[in-house]
Motif scaffolding. Sequence first.
Motif, PDB file in Angstrom:
ATOM      1  N   ARG A  49       7.405   3.479  -2.399  1.00 58.69           N
ATOM      2  CA  ARG A  49       7.114   3.750  -1.575  1.00 58.69           C
ATOM      3  C   ARG A  49       6.685   5.434  -1.340  1.00 58.69           C
ATOM      4  O   ARG A  49       6.060   5.812  -1.175  1.00 58.69           O
ATOM      5  CB  ARG A  49       6.229   2.915  -0.332  1.00 58.69           C
ATOM      6  CG  ARG A  49       5.579   3.310   0.324  1.00 58.69           C
ATOM      7  CD  ARG A  49       5.073   2.352   1.737  1.00 58.69           C
ATOM      8  NE  ARG A  49       6.299   1.142   2.468  1.00 58.69           N
ATOM      9  CZ  ARG A  49       5.362   0.353   1.898  1.00 58.69           C
ATOM     10  NH1 ARG A  49       3.900  -0.378   1.265  1.00 58.69           N
ATOM     11  NH2 ARG A  49       5.750  -0.793   1.857  1.00 58.69           N
ATOM     12  N   GLU A 100      -1.187   5.073   4.709  1.00 59.20           N
ATOM     13  CA  GLU A 100      -2.768   4.645   4.274  1.00 59.20           C
ATOM     14  C   GLU A 100      -3.577   4.251   4.814  1.00 59.20           C
ATOM     15  O   GLU A 100      -4.742   4.832   5.002  1.00 59.20           O
ATOM     16  CB  GLU A 100      -2.462   3.764   2.729  1.00 59.20           C
ATOM     17  CG  GLU A 100      -3.907   3.186   2.435  1.00 59.20           C
ATOM     18  CD  GLU A 100      -3.848   4.665   0.975  1.00 59.20           C
ATOM     19  OE1 GLU A 100      -3.583   5.711   1.108  1.00 59.20           O
ATOM     20  OE2 GLU A 100      -4.608   4.453   0.750  1.00 59.20           O
ATOM     21  N   PHE A 117      -5.722   3.014  -7.392  1.00 54.81           N
ATOM     22  CA  PHE A 117      -4.440   2.943  -7.334  1.00 54.81           C
ATOM     23  C   PHE A 117      -4.861   1.168  -7.974  1.00 54.81           C
ATOM     24  O   PHE A 117      -5.955   1.454  -6.875  1.00 54.81           O
ATOM     25  CB  PHE A 117      -3.754   3.795  -5.593  1.00 54.81           C
ATOM     26  CG  PHE A 117      -2.966   2.405  -5.164  1.00 54.81           C
ATOM     27  CD1 PHE A 117      -1.524   3.082  -5.327  1.00 54.81           C
ATOM     28  CD2 PHE A 117      -2.820   1.587  -4.331  1.00 54.81           C
ATOM     29  CE1 PHE A 117      -0.685   2.584  -4.717  1.00 54.81           C
ATOM     30  CE2 PHE A 117      -1.283   1.395  -3.539  1.00 54.81           C
ATOM     31  CZ  PHE A 117       0.142   1.290  -4.101  1.00 54.81           C
ATOM     32  N   GLU A 131       3.606  11.732  -5.532  1.00 53.42           N
ATOM     33  CA  GLU A 131       2.269  12.891  -5.833  1.00 53.42           C
ATOM     34  C   GLU A 131       2.572  14.519  -4.507  1.00 53.42           C
ATOM     35  O   GLU A 131       1.631  14.992  -4.925  1.00 53.42           O
ATOM     36  CB  GLU A 131       1.873  11.560  -4.359  1.00 53.42           C
ATOM     37  CG  GLU A 131       1.199  10.424  -5.326  1.00 53.42           C
ATOM     38  CD  GLU A 131       0.547   9.337  -4.628  1.00 53.42           C
ATOM     39  OE1 GLU A 131      -0.370   8.640  -5.483  1.00 53.42           O
ATOM     40  OE2 GLU A 131      -0.673  10.078  -3.634  1.00 53.42           O
ATOM     41  N   LEU A 151       7.073   7.244  -4.159  1.00 50.21           N
ATOM     42  CA  LEU A 151       5.639   8.172  -4.922  1.00 50.21           C
ATOM     43  C   LEU A 151       5.316   9.081  -3.914  1.00 50.21           C
ATOM     44  O   LEU A 151       4.081  10.016  -4.629  1.00 50.21           O
ATOM     45  CB  LEU A 151       4.907   6.444  -4.324  1.00 50.21           C
ATOM     46  CG  LEU A 151       3.045   7.098  -5.147  1.00 50.21           C
ATOM     47  CD1 LEU A 151       2.567   7.395  -6.402  1.00 50.21           C
ATOM     48  CD2 LEU A 151       2.042   5.001  -4.901  1.00 50.21           C
ATOM     49  N   ALA A 152       5.258   8.629  -2.884  1.00 46.71           N
ATOM     50  CA  ALA A 152       4.737  10.177  -1.549  1.00 46.71           C
ATOM     51  C   ALA A 152       5.445  10.838  -2.104  1.00 46.71           C
ATOM     52  O   ALA A 152       4.673  12.103  -2.437  1.00 46.71           O
ATOM     53  CB  ALA A 152       5.090   9.144   0.083  1.00 46.71           C
ATOM     54  N   ARG A 156       0.738  -1.303   0.048  1.00 45.72           N
ATOM     55  CA  ARG A 156       0.232  -0.182  -0.107  1.00 45.72           C
ATOM     56  C   ARG A 156       0.914   1.351  -0.020  1.00 45.72           C
ATOM     57  O   ARG A 156       2.003   1.253   0.172  1.00 45.72           O
ATOM     58  CB  ARG A 156      -0.857  -0.008   1.185  1.00 45.72           C
ATOM     59  CG  ARG A 156      -1.599  -0.750   1.816  1.00 45.72           C
ATOM     60  CD  ARG A 156      -2.680  -1.252   0.518  1.00 45.72           C
ATOM     61  NE  ARG A 156      -2.548  -2.622  -0.558  1.00 45.72           N
ATOM     62  CZ  ARG A 156      -2.999  -2.733  -1.758  1.00 45.72           C
ATOM     63  NH1 ARG A 156      -3.509  -1.677  -2.550  1.00 45.72           N
ATOM     64  NH2 ARG A 156      -2.472  -4.033  -2.510  1.00 45.72           N
ATOM     65  N   LYS A 157       0.200   2.182  -0.055  1.00 46.30           N
ATOM     66  CA  LYS A 157       0.723   3.409  -0.410  1.00 46.30           C
ATOM     67  C   LYS A 157       1.566   3.919   1.986  1.00 46.30           C
ATOM     68  O   LYS A 157       0.936   3.620   2.204  1.00 46.30           O
ATOM     69  CB  LYS A 157      -0.129   4.874  -0.492  1.00 46.30           C
ATOM     70  CG  LYS A 157      -0.522   4.733  -1.634  1.00 46.30           C
ATOM     71  CD  LYS A 157      -1.649   5.814  -2.387  1.00 46.30           C
ATOM     72  CE  LYS A 157      -2.149   6.502  -4.142  1.00 46.30           C
ATOM     73  NZ  LYS A 157      -2.622   7.452  -4.096  1.00 46.30           N
ATOM     74  N   LYS A 158       1.836   5.144   1.228  1.00 41.61           N
ATOM     75  CA  LYS A 158       3.188   5.468   2.718  1.00 41.61           C
ATOM     76  C   LYS A 158       1.506   6.117   3.496  1.00 41.61           C
ATOM     77  O   LYS A 158       0.717   7.002   3.642  1.00 41.61           O
ATOM     78  CB  LYS A 158       4.080   6.480   2.452  1.00 41.61           C
ATOM     79  CG  LYS A 158       4.585   6.709   3.950  1.00 41.61           C
ATOM     80  CD  LYS A 158       5.731   8.514   3.247  1.00 41.61           C
ATOM     81  CE  LYS A 158       5.953   8.494   4.196  1.00 41.61           C
ATOM     82  NZ  LYS A 158       7.271   9.141   4.637  1.00 41.61           N
TER      83      LYS A 158
END
Length: 305
Positions: free
Chosen positions: A209, A62, A187, A216, A212-213, A58-60
């Motif tokens: 991860r 999340e 996502f 974004e 991506l943070a 998953r994303k940071k």
Amino acid sequence: MGYEGFINQKIEEIKNKVGNGKAVVALSGGVDSSVVAVLAHRALGENLEAYFIDDYLRKKEEYEFVREIFARVGINVKLCDVKEEMLMALEGVSDNTEKRPIFRKVFYNTFGKLVQQSGAKCFLQGTNKADLVMFGKGQLQHNVGIPFEEYGIEKVIESLTELYKPQIREVARELGLPSSISERQPFPGPGLLIRCLGEVTREKLDLIREGLAIAEEELAYLNPFQVVVAISDEKVCSMRDRAEPNKYILIVRAVESKDAMTARAIVPSQGLKAKLEERFMSISDKVGRVIWDTTDKPPATIEYI
Ligand code: XMP
């Protein structure tokens, strides 16, 4: 207010299918599963159990994000931690075609167990029309064509299979979900997995991860449809360490699109490129270089695998 009828109809449908029993919803924090969770909560109240699966893909931060948003509408999202299980299942697998099926097995096994443990009758998920269309065209989708009985799940409710993402966003707005959900970038269900080329390791997932943070955050002003950060398997040299090619390549991609069926890649300005490179290199000394992927869809896909 074009979706009031749809919302009421789906709430009734969920009530009728679940009856007096319990149901479990897979809540990832994406707009689709969020809409399903709110519909189901309105239909079932306390008889709904919402789970966020932490599978290390998953994303940071999340889970914290999801828990906080849904607490505001009275949904208590429970965490189900399968990080070690997922990493173990993927250990040593470097063939990219083998990854989705492995993910799928761990993911639905987990839900099968949750459904049985809670004595639920139904499982709800946010499969949408594009997932079905893409699956029909031969593209692998993590949530379509699942042999649910094999996972001990008897009844499945998919309330959004008639709608594409822009319509689901409309429903989300009408349900009063905050814009951090209704306008959220897509996502993929298999998460960071389909952005990790070659062997899947904790180290590589940590790098994408974090990447991506950052991406974004830096690209938000462009309002992209989707930002993707992927990682290579092969390692390269960098100026910091010329002697040994032991650094990863991070790949950044941002696209504009209406429905993900086609997409135009965003070409960064020199300033943005430099800023991203600087921030990516500071994530870890394991990052050796940053590549911007400016390939449109077609010919490329949005994701890597
Ligand atoms: P591609 O890579 O096919 O992606 O251009 C199109 C859109 O679909 C998402 N995607 C997935 N979503 N499960 C999902 O839930 C999947 O297996 C999957 N594969 C791709 C992708 O993020 C993009 O928005």
